[in-house]
Motif scaffolding. Structure first.
Motif, PDB file in Angstrom:
ATOM      1  N   LYS A   1      69.889  10.688  31.643  1.00 19.01           N
ATOM      2  CA  LYS A   1      68.863  11.047  30.676  1.00 19.01           C
ATOM      3  C   LYS A   1      67.453  10.910  31.235  1.00 19.01           C
ATOM      4  CE  LYS A   1      71.621  11.762  27.101  1.00 19.01           C
ATOM      5  NZ  LYS A   1      71.752  13.072  26.457  1.00 19.01           N
ATOM      6  N   ASP A   2      67.202   9.896  32.041  1.00 18.80           N
ATOM      7  CA  ASP A   2      65.849   9.697  32.567  1.00 18.80           C
ATOM      8  C   ASP A   2      65.416  10.901  33.406  1.00 18.80           C
ATOM      9  OD1 ASP A   2      65.618   7.277  31.320  1.00 18.80           O
ATOM     10  OD2 ASP A   2      66.192   6.087  33.079  1.00 18.80           O
ATOM     11  N   LEU A   3      66.315  11.388  34.249  1.00 13.28           N
ATOM     12  CA  LEU A   3      66.017  12.568  35.056  1.00 13.28           C
ATOM     13  C   LEU A   3      65.804  13.779  34.160  1.00 13.28           C
ATOM     14  CD1 LEU A   3      65.773  14.084  37.725  1.00 13.28           C
ATOM     15  CD2 LEU A   3      68.277  14.228  37.807  1.00 13.28           C
ATOM     16  N   ALA A   4      66.648  13.940  33.148  1.00 14.89           N
ATOM     17  CA  ALA A   4      66.522  15.075  32.234  1.00 14.89           C
ATOM     18  C   ALA A   4      65.189  15.041  31.497  1.00 14.89           C
ATOM     19  CB  ALA A   4      67.676  15.071  31.228  1.00 14.89           C
ATOM     20  N   ARG A   5      64.743  13.870  31.098  1.00 15.64           N
ATOM     21  CA  ARG A   5      63.460  13.744  30.384  1.00 15.64           C
ATOM     22  C   ARG A   5      62.297  14.146  31.282  1.00 15.64           C
ATOM     23  NH1 ARG A   5      65.980   8.715  28.712  1.00 15.64           N
ATOM     24  NH2 ARG A   5      66.813   8.972  26.610  1.00 15.64           N
ATOM     25  N   LYS A   6      62.334  13.722  32.528  1.00 13.99           N
ATOM     26  CA  LYS A   6      61.255  14.091  33.462  1.00 13.99           C
ATOM     27  C   LYS A   6      61.197  15.604  33.659  1.00 13.99           C
ATOM     28  CE  LYS A   6      61.391   9.711  36.034  1.00 13.99           C
ATOM     29  NZ  LYS A   6      61.750   9.062  37.324  1.00 13.99           N
ATOM     30  N   MET A   7      62.352  16.219  33.749  1.00 13.46           N
ATOM     31  CA  MET A   7      62.399  17.669  33.933  1.00 13.46           C
ATOM     32  C   MET A   7      61.886  18.391  32.679  1.00 13.46           C
ATOM     33  SD  MET A   7      66.092  17.666  35.865  1.00 13.46           S
ATOM     34  CE  MET A   7      66.194  19.353  36.405  1.00 13.46           C
ATOM     35  N   ALA A   8      62.248  17.876  31.519  1.00 10.97           N
ATOM     36  CA  ALA A   8      61.779  18.463  30.266  1.00 10.97           C
ATOM     37  C   ALA A   8      60.259  18.362  30.169  1.00 10.97           C
ATOM     38  CB  ALA A   8      62.438  17.760  29.081  1.00 10.97           C
ATOM     39  N   GLN A   9      59.721  17.203  30.506  1.00  7.49           N
ATOM     40  CA  GLN A   9      58.268  17.002  30.431  1.00  7.49           C
ATOM     41  C   GLN A   9      57.519  17.953  31.357  1.00  7.49           C
ATOM     42  OE1 GLN A   9      58.091  12.816  31.301  1.00  7.49           O
ATOM     43  NE2 GLN A   9      58.603  12.209  29.209  1.00  7.49           N
ATOM     44  N   LYS A  10      58.050  18.159  32.544  1.00  9.92           N
ATOM     45  CA  LYS A  10      57.383  19.068  33.484  1.00  9.92           C
ATOM     46  C   LYS A  10      57.365  20.493  32.937  1.00  9.92           C
ATOM     47  CE  LYS A  10      57.366  20.733  38.274  1.00  9.92           C
ATOM     48  NZ  LYS A  10      55.933  20.516  38.470  1.00  9.92           N
ATOM     49  N   ASN A  11      58.491  20.939  32.387  1.00  7.07           N
ATOM     50  CA  ASN A  11      58.549  22.298  31.838  1.00  7.07           C
ATOM     51  C   ASN A  11      57.635  22.449  30.629  1.00  7.07           C
ATOM     52  OD1 ASN A  11      60.337  23.692  33.596  1.00  7.07           O
ATOM     53  ND2 ASN A  11      62.094  22.679  32.658  1.00  7.07           N
ATOM     54  N   ILE A  12      57.590  21.440  29.777  1.00  5.08           N
ATOM     55  CA  ILE A  12      56.704  21.495  28.609  1.00  5.08           C
ATOM     56  C   ILE A  12      55.253  21.612  29.051  1.00  5.08           C
ATOM     57  CG2 ILE A  12      55.818  20.185  26.642  1.00  5.08           C
ATOM     58  CD1 ILE A  12      58.687  19.031  26.349  1.00  5.08           C
ATOM     59  N   GLU A  13      54.862  20.822  30.043  1.00  2.44           N
ATOM     60  CA  GLU A  13      53.493  20.868  30.555  1.00  2.44           C
ATOM     61  C   GLU A  13      53.113  22.261  31.039  1.00  2.44           C
ATOM     62  OE1 GLU A  13      53.445  17.823  33.552  1.00  2.44           O
ATOM     63  OE2 GLU A  13      52.408  16.412  32.239  1.00  2.44           O
ATOM     64  N   ILE A  14      54.060  22.919  31.690  1.00  2.00           N
ATOM     65  CA  ILE A  14      53.788  24.240  32.263  1.00  2.00           C
ATOM     66  C   ILE A  14      53.696  25.304  31.169  1.00  2.00           C
ATOM     67  CG2 ILE A  14      54.797  26.092  33.674  1.00  2.00           C
ATOM     68  CD1 ILE A  14      55.913  23.813  35.483  1.00  2.00           C
ATOM     69  N   PHE A  15      54.648  25.301  30.246  1.00  2.00           N
ATOM     70  CA  PHE A  15      54.735  26.388  29.264  1.00  2.00           C
ATOM     71  C   PHE A  15      53.771  26.223  28.096  1.00  2.00           C
ATOM     72  CE2 PHE A  15      58.593  27.316  31.556  1.00  2.00           C
ATOM     73  CZ  PHE A  15      58.774  28.686  31.398  1.00  2.00           C
ATOM     74  N   GLU A  16      53.360  24.995  27.798  1.00  2.00           N
ATOM     75  CA  GLU A  16      52.489  24.829  26.635  1.00  2.00           C
ATOM     76  C   GLU A  16      51.083  25.375  26.880  1.00  2.00           C
ATOM     77  OE1 GLU A  16      52.345  20.679  25.700  1.00  2.00           O
ATOM     78  OE2 GLU A  16      51.333  20.122  27.560  1.00  2.00           O
ATOM     79  N   THR A  17      50.766  25.675  28.127  1.00  2.00           N
ATOM     80  CA  THR A  17      49.467  26.284  28.432  1.00  2.00           C
ATOM     81  C   THR A  17      49.504  27.805  28.297  1.00  2.00           C
ATOM     82  OG1 THR A  17      49.954  26.486  30.808  1.00  2.00           O
ATOM     83  CG2 THR A  17      48.963  24.415  30.054  1.00  2.00           C
ATOM     84  N   MET A  18      50.699  28.374  28.075  1.00  2.00           N
ATOM     85  CA  MET A  18      50.858  29.817  27.996  1.00  2.00           C
ATOM     86  C   MET A  18      50.574  30.316  26.580  1.00  2.00           C
ATOM     87  SD  MET A  18      51.954  30.674  31.102  1.00  2.00           S
ATOM     88  CE  MET A  18      50.899  29.365  31.756  1.00  2.00           C
ATOM     89  N   ASP A  19      49.766  31.325  26.471  1.00  2.00           N
ATOM     90  CA  ASP A  19      49.499  31.954  25.177  1.00  2.00           C
ATOM     91  C   ASP A  19      50.541  33.050  24.952  1.00  2.00           C
ATOM     92  OD1 ASP A  19      48.441  32.892  22.828  1.00  2.00           O
ATOM     93  OD2 ASP A  19      46.839  34.047  23.795  1.00  2.00           O
ATOM     94  N   VAL A  20      51.707  32.653  24.407  1.00  2.00           N
ATOM     95  CA  VAL A  20      52.821  33.587  24.239  1.00  2.00           C
ATOM     96  C   VAL A  20      53.430  33.434  22.860  1.00  2.00           C
ATOM     97  CG1 VAL A  20      53.380  33.695  26.700  1.00  2.00           C
ATOM     98  CG2 VAL A  20      54.456  31.938  25.264  1.00  2.00           C
ATOM     99  N   ASP A  21      54.139  34.491  22.453  1.00  2.00           N
ATOM    100  CA  ASP A  21      54.856  34.452  21.173  1.00  2.00           C
ATOM    101  C   ASP A  21      56.175  33.700  21.296  1.00  2.00           C
ATOM    102  OD1 ASP A  21      53.005  36.202  19.701  1.00  2.00           O
ATOM    103  OD2 ASP A  21      53.712  37.747  21.086  1.00  2.00           O
ATOM    104  N   PHE A  22      56.848  33.917  22.426  1.00  2.00           N
ATOM    105  CA  PHE A  22      58.157  33.305  22.618  1.00  2.00           C
ATOM    106  C   PHE A  22      58.346  32.864  24.067  1.00  2.00           C
ATOM    107  CE2 PHE A  22      58.887  36.568  19.274  1.00  2.00           C
ATOM    108  CZ  PHE A  22      59.182  35.713  18.222  1.00  2.00           C
ATOM    109  N   ILE A  23      59.266  31.918  24.252  1.00  2.00           N
ATOM    110  CA  ILE A  23      59.768  31.540  25.575  1.00  2.00           C
ATOM    111  C   ILE A  23      61.201  32.051  25.631  1.00  2.00           C
ATOM    112  CG2 ILE A  23      60.347  29.640  27.137  1.00  2.00           C
ATOM    113  CD1 ILE A  23      58.159  28.009  25.607  1.00  2.00           C
ATOM    114  N   VAL A  24      61.445  33.038  26.472  1.00  2.00           N
ATOM    115  CA  VAL A  24      62.732  33.747  26.472  1.00  2.00           C
ATOM    116  C   VAL A  24      63.604  33.288  27.629  1.00  2.00           C
ATOM    117  CG1 VAL A  24      63.844  36.011  26.568  1.00  2.00           C
ATOM    118  CG2 VAL A  24      61.669  35.748  25.371  1.00  2.00           C
ATOM    119  N   ASN A  25      64.874  33.118  27.345  1.00  2.00           N
ATOM    120  CA  ASN A  25      65.842  32.710  28.360  1.00  2.00           C
ATOM    121  C   ASN A  25      67.115  33.524  28.203  1.00  2.00           C
ATOM    122  OD1 ASN A  25      68.234  30.353  28.928  1.00  2.00           O
ATOM    123  ND2 ASN A  25      66.737  30.703  30.521  1.00  2.00           N
ATOM    124  N   ASN A  26      67.826  33.744  29.304  1.00  2.00           N
ATOM    125  CA  ASN A  26      69.039  34.572  29.262  1.00  2.00           C
ATOM    126  C   ASN A  26      70.303  33.793  29.599  1.00  2.00           C
ATOM    127  OD1 ASN A  26      68.641  34.113  31.955  1.00  2.00           O
ATOM    128  ND2 ASN A  26      68.543  36.261  32.576  1.00  2.00           N
TER     129      ASN A  26
END
Length: 445
Positions: free
Chosen positions: A248-273
């Motif tokens: 879980k500790d590793l997963a939390r660090k990875m989640a935090q990094k992705n949140i930091e990157i995407f929360e600066t984006m002015d977008v309607d959605f974050i899309v994944n396939n």
């Protein structure tokens, strides 16, 4: 298994950390039993069912059962597919319980040598590092196109390796084929004058390396539907493999990094396939629930996460005239796409929109294929038993030509199943994006 002191520590951790209310919420009704792949594959052992595992967790927490090797194997062989949650009338949050149990066992239980090697190579050593993944993808491409793979198989060199590595090699996608450019670079948006949505594309680890072409195709489909697509730099693996493996500790660090990157984006959605990735992205608030600084940021992030099929339907992709020659297909649901993200109708709506395509549902289509992250590497025997059950349903479909998937793990596992069933000359596994692009190509000829 472990020293007696470790067993005491495990019992205390189960007592202190597992949510008692959620353990007691299970009414033992049995609705989960027909949906559980490990229960069925085990020959209907109660201990390998969701309600059986919950009962064992409670018994350990209460000090009524020792967390012995059998208990460890019972917990670890759970796929965490969450099919039980989808049918539970009591709303038991089984996923949270099993993942907490796995985290406790990861912290206190001594890993076998094989488990330690596989975790070090994948969960910790590979997936959190995009550069390493790209290197592996490039090496895999060279291994496949140079003839080394054929040579290794011809000389039976792979027989010298452990079963887990043989399985890993067997399910590798045809990477060098994915490095080819898209066949047609001149596509125009469905409604060029109207920008439907501005979306940020989540690349993922395997999808961004081994399946680069699928990501490129997915973005092209979004553009065809009138979306503006951006792909933020420095994004990393969603953390699902670490999360589901108890790290879980590793997963939390990875989640935090992705949140930091995407929360600066002015977008309607974050899309994944990829079904497994998007389920993890949606559940970032669960992962960060105990951190008051990160929880609201995680909630804002997950609120924007959208499945590729769902956004294509929402953006009226089905108004685009598409066709193929008469083609018979089946769709392999990603467990997490189905049971966590709750996306099942949208992929089928897209597939059924293509004229000439007949979608045939396999019997008991909701069952897992046995991939489940690195499950098919750490539990190859159990994974193969589950895969065999799935392939029995698939081979029962007459004149089948394609198995369509929306998750890299499913894609590789189904490729393995097709190979083991000896039907690779009749049936091809394709991603949802690639199949839709086939229809676009054919329709624009």
């Amino acid at each position: 298994m472990t020293k007696r002191s470790s067993q005491i520590e495990i019992q205390q951790a189960f007592d202190q950390r597992l949510d008692r209310d959620k353990l007691l919420q299970c009414m033992r009704c049995g609705f989960c039993l027909p949906t559980c792949p490990t229960y069925i594959a085990s020959g209907y052992k109660e201990s390998h069912s969701p309600r059986g595992r919950i009962a064992l967790m409670k018994a350990v927490a209460d000090g009524e059962k020792k967390p012995d090797e059998d208990f460890y194997r019972t917990i670890e062989t759970c796929l965490d597919c969450r099919a039980c949650e989808a049918v539970c009338p009591s709303g038991v949050e089984y996923g949270e319980l099993i993942e907490e149990a796995k985290q406790i066992l990861f912290e206190y239980h001594k890993e076998s040598r094989q488990e330690k090697i596989i975790r070090s190579m994948t969960v910790r050593g590979l997936f959190p590092h995009p550069g390493r993944l790209n290197f592996v993808a490039d090496f895999t491409s060279f291994y496949q196109r140079s003839g080394l793979q054929k040579l290794a198989h011809g000389l039976r060199i792979m027989n010298l390796f452990p079963t887990s590595l043989q399985t890993m090699e067997a399910v590798l996608p045809n990477v060098h084929a994915y490095k080819k450019p898209l066949a047609n670079a001149a596509y125009q948006p469905l409604i060029p004058a109207v920008k439907k949505y501005r979306v940020a594309f989540f690349e993922g680890c395997l999808m961004g390396s081994m399946f680069q072409h699928v990501n490129s195709t997915s973005k092209k489909l979004l553009e065809l539907a009138g979306c503006e697509v951006i792909s933020p730099k420095n994004q990393i693996c969603c953390g699902a493999l670490a999360d589901h493996s108890g790290e879980k500790d590793l997963a939390r660090k990875m989640a935090q990094k992705n949140i930091e990157i995407f929360e600066t984006m002015d977008v309607d959605f974050i899309v994944n396939n990829a079904g497994g990735c998007e389920a993890e992205l949606i559940e970032y608030p669960r992962l960060l629930k105990d951190d008051p600084d990160w929880l609201p940021r995680a909630e804002a992030f997950s609120a924007k996460v959208k499945d590729l099929a769902a956004i294509l339907v929402q953006a009226d992709f089905t108004k685009l005239p598409l066709s193929l020659p008469t083609t018979r297909i089946t769709y392999q649901d990603s467990c997490h796409q189905l049971n966590v993200v709750n996306v099942a109708k949208e992929p089928r709506a897209l597939l059924q929109h293509v004229q000439g395509v007949e979608l045939v549902e396999m019997e008991e289509r909701v069952s897992c294929c046995g991939s489940a992250g690195i499950y098919n590497m750490v539990e190859p025997e159990a994974a193969n038993e589950i895969l065999d059950i799935k392939m029995q349903k698939i081979t029962a479909i007459p004149e089948l030509q394609y198995i369509i998937t929306a998750n890299p793990g499913c894609f590789m596992q189904m490729n393995l199943g097709v190979h083991q069933a000896g039907i690779e000359n009749k049936v091809q596994v394709l991603s949802l994006s690639d199949f839709l692009m086939l229809a676009v190509d054919y329709s624009q000829k």
